[in-house]
Scaffold this motif. Structure first.
Motif, PDB file in Angstrom:
ATOM      1  N   ILE A   1      40.944  48.764  41.019  1.00  0.00           N
ATOM      2  CA  ILE A   1      40.535  47.436  41.451  1.00  0.00           C
ATOM      3  C   ILE A   1      39.941  47.511  42.853  1.00  0.00           C
ATOM      4  O   ILE A   1      40.515  48.123  43.755  1.00  0.00           O
TER       5      ILE A   1
ATOM      6  N   SER B   1      37.677  42.335  44.775  1.00  0.00           N
ATOM      7  CA  SER B   1      38.339  41.648  43.669  1.00  0.00           C
ATOM      8  C   SER B   1      39.750  41.214  44.052  1.00  0.00           C
ATOM      9  O   SER B   1      40.198  40.119  43.696  1.00  0.00           O
TER      10      SER B   1
ATOM     11  N   ARG C   1      37.383  33.087  33.282  1.00  0.00           N
ATOM     12  CA  ARG C   1      36.651  32.663  34.481  1.00  0.00           C
ATOM     13  C   ARG C   1      35.832  31.379  34.305  1.00  0.00           C
ATOM     14  O   ARG C   1      35.675  30.614  35.268  1.00  0.00           O
TER      15      ARG C   1
ATOM     16  N   TYR D   1      40.675  37.342  44.086  1.00  0.00           N
ATOM     17  CA  TYR D   1      41.788  36.871  43.252  1.00  0.00           C
ATOM     18  C   TYR D   1      42.841  36.183  44.115  1.00  0.00           C
ATOM     19  O   TYR D   1      43.388  35.135  43.749  1.00  0.00           O
TER      20      TYR D   1
ATOM     21  N   THR E   1      35.390  37.997  41.228  1.00  0.00           N
ATOM     22  CA  THR E   1      36.100  38.811  40.245  1.00  0.00           C
ATOM     23  C   THR E   1      35.269  39.004  38.978  1.00  0.00           C
ATOM     24  O   THR E   1      34.308  38.275  38.730  1.00  0.00           O
TER      25      THR E   1
ATOM     26  N   LEU F   1      47.635  42.854  43.271  1.00  0.00           N
ATOM     27  CA  LEU F   1      46.935  41.580  43.135  1.00  0.00           C
ATOM     28  C   LEU F   1      47.863  40.408  43.451  1.00  0.00           C
ATOM     29  O   LEU F   1      47.479  39.460  44.134  1.00  0.00           O
TER      30      LEU F   1
ATOM     31  N   LEU G   1      42.120  41.621  34.878  1.00  0.00           N
ATOM     32  CA  LEU G   1      41.548  42.499  35.893  1.00  0.00           C
ATOM     33  C   LEU G   1      42.059  43.924  35.771  1.00  0.00           C
ATOM     34  O   LEU G   1      41.347  44.877  36.090  1.00  0.00           O
TER      35      LEU G   1
END
Length: 448
Positions: A6, A10, A80, A14, A203, A148, A138
């Protein structure tokens, strides 16, 4: 191979969604009941019942929303699009909830409050369920999910802290409380929209699963009910919603009644910021060493200690009250830092056992159960204000009313947190996760 690389962009994007969620949550739970009762002049018992009944619709709406998201396929991905198209309407509805026209009569005000309270709940589901589901879209790596979640917790801390600092200061500067709430909540409504849109823009859904098969609502619900880990986590979050609503919903009343100072919420917010910010930053490190389950349990024990201190001493001094709330804040921050990654692990376990993966239905269930807990707590608080002898618009409350407010802000949350601890004491996911993960990858035909 596992999808675990990741980017920082991102992670940051997030995490931005955490500000939108937390600021909306804390404003609604800290100020809404006070606004409806003391500013708009609505009956506290009627407002409490309205809030509770609104959750009945959520019980229908949330799982349907989760099923809809699970079966969505678009150029933006599965989740999304809902963040993109729902952020602005959510912000508008949230603002309207705190901008009841003064010229309306009691019935008109109650209708306005009900319409926008229900609309805000629905739009919050529309945006937040996909936002939470994004965690497992993700990455499918448990460690990256903690990374995250940490970003969302850290950035979300500012959403917890800024409203209780800014709103009371504006209330103090402006004699017109209607205008003070409209201006301050309007600013946060804009920030809510902007941060959710940032989460969308920064993202990209990267986990590729064979999820083109339609997942029926009842099939998804059946799989979730059969998931032992999911049941534990959602029930604990239901109780957390009740505990949080009980404490936050009554603190403004308590500060005004005991200390004649609404701006003490600013002090409280700053104290909570220190605890929650530290717990959010180091939560991943602690869970890496001790495991998510033990980190949750340790956090809840700390929360219990803080609340028990307040109960035993009766908030004998302001320092004791603040220290108790600080301990509570650190504890629940550790719990929250691990909850969403644990939900992700539970979704993986459910896929292994049932063969289907109702991701958004799972997060919708968590959101729903929390809102029901908040609704039940709000209804009880609305009635409890009358039972303890709280008098609306009174310059000075009776000693009994002040004592009642103290117990509503300490003893009631304490009982709820003890229940959370009992629920999670038997959580063995940390011990079994590696075994489940290996079996799931083999079932997918993926090399670890």
């Amino acid at each position: 191979m596992k999808n675990s690389d990741i980017t920082r962009k991102s992670v940051l994007a997030y995490g931005m969604g955490g500000f939108g969620r937390q600021s909306l949550y804390i404003i609604q739970n800290t100020f809404l009941l006070y606004y409806f009762v003391s500013v708009a002049g609505l009956n506290s018992a009627a407002v409490g019942i309205m809030m509770m009944l609104a959750k009945v619709w959520d019980a229908i709406n949330d799982p349907i929303m989760g099923s809809l998201v699970d079966n969505t396929h678009s150029k933006y991905g599965k989740v999304r699009p809902y963040i993109l198209y729902g952020a602005v309407p959510l912000a508008i509805s949230f603002f309207a909830m705190f901008a009841i026209p003064q010229g309306l009569g009691q019935t008109g005000k109650m209708i306005w409050a009900t319409v926008f309270y229900v609309a805000t709940g629905m739009l919050f589901t529309l945006v937040e369920v996909p936002s939470q589901t994004l965690l497992v879209r993700l990455t499918d790596d448990s460690g990256e999910r903690m990374r995250l979640a940490r970003a969302k917790s850290v950035i979300g801390t500012f959403g917890v802290i800024l409203p209780p600092v800014v709103i009371p200061l504006i209330m103090e500067k402006l004699d017109d409380q209607w205008l003070a709430y409209a201006l301050s909540v309007g600013v946060f409504a804009v920030l809510i929209a902007v941060t959710y849109l940032a989460a969308f823009a920064g993202t990209k859904e990267r986990v590729e699963l064979s999820d083109s098969t339609h997942i029926g609502l009842f099939a998804g619900l059946k799989a979730l009910f059969a998931n032992k880990y999911y049941r534990k986590y959602t029930i604990s979050y239901f109780v957390y919603g009740a505990a949080s609503a009980a404490m936050n919903g009554v603190m403004m009343f308590y500060f005004v009644a005991r200390y004649q100072n609404a701006t003490l919420t600013t002090v409280l917010a700053l104290i909570m910021m220190v605890g929650m910010f530290g717990a959010s930053i180091f939560g991943k490190n602690i869970s890496d060493k001790f495991g998510k389950a033990k980190t949750c349990i340790g956090g809840l024990c700390l929360s219990i200690a803080g609340l028990l201190l307040r109960v035993v001493t009766g908030d004998a001094t302001m320092f004791i009250m603040i220290f108790g709330i600080f301990c509570y804040s650190v504890g629940v921050a550790l719990y929250m830092a691990c909850l969403w990654p644990m939900i992700g692990d539970a979704i993986d376990y459910g896929e292994l056992k049932s063969g289907i993966r109702p991701e958004s239905m799972a997060f919708a269930g968590v959101t729903l159960i929390s809102k029901i807990g908040e609704g039940v707590s709000a209804a009880l608080l609305g009635s409890a204000l009358g039972l303890i002898g709280y008098v609306q618009d009174a310059d000075v409350q009776t000693a009994g009313a002040v004592l009642g407010l103290q117990h509503l802000s300490s003893t009631v949350p304490l009982l709820f947190v003890v229940i959370m601890l009992v629920i999670l004491l038997t959580n063995d996911m940390d011990k079994k996760h590696a075994e489940y993960e290996k079996a799931l990858l083999a079932k997918r035909g993926v090399t670890a």
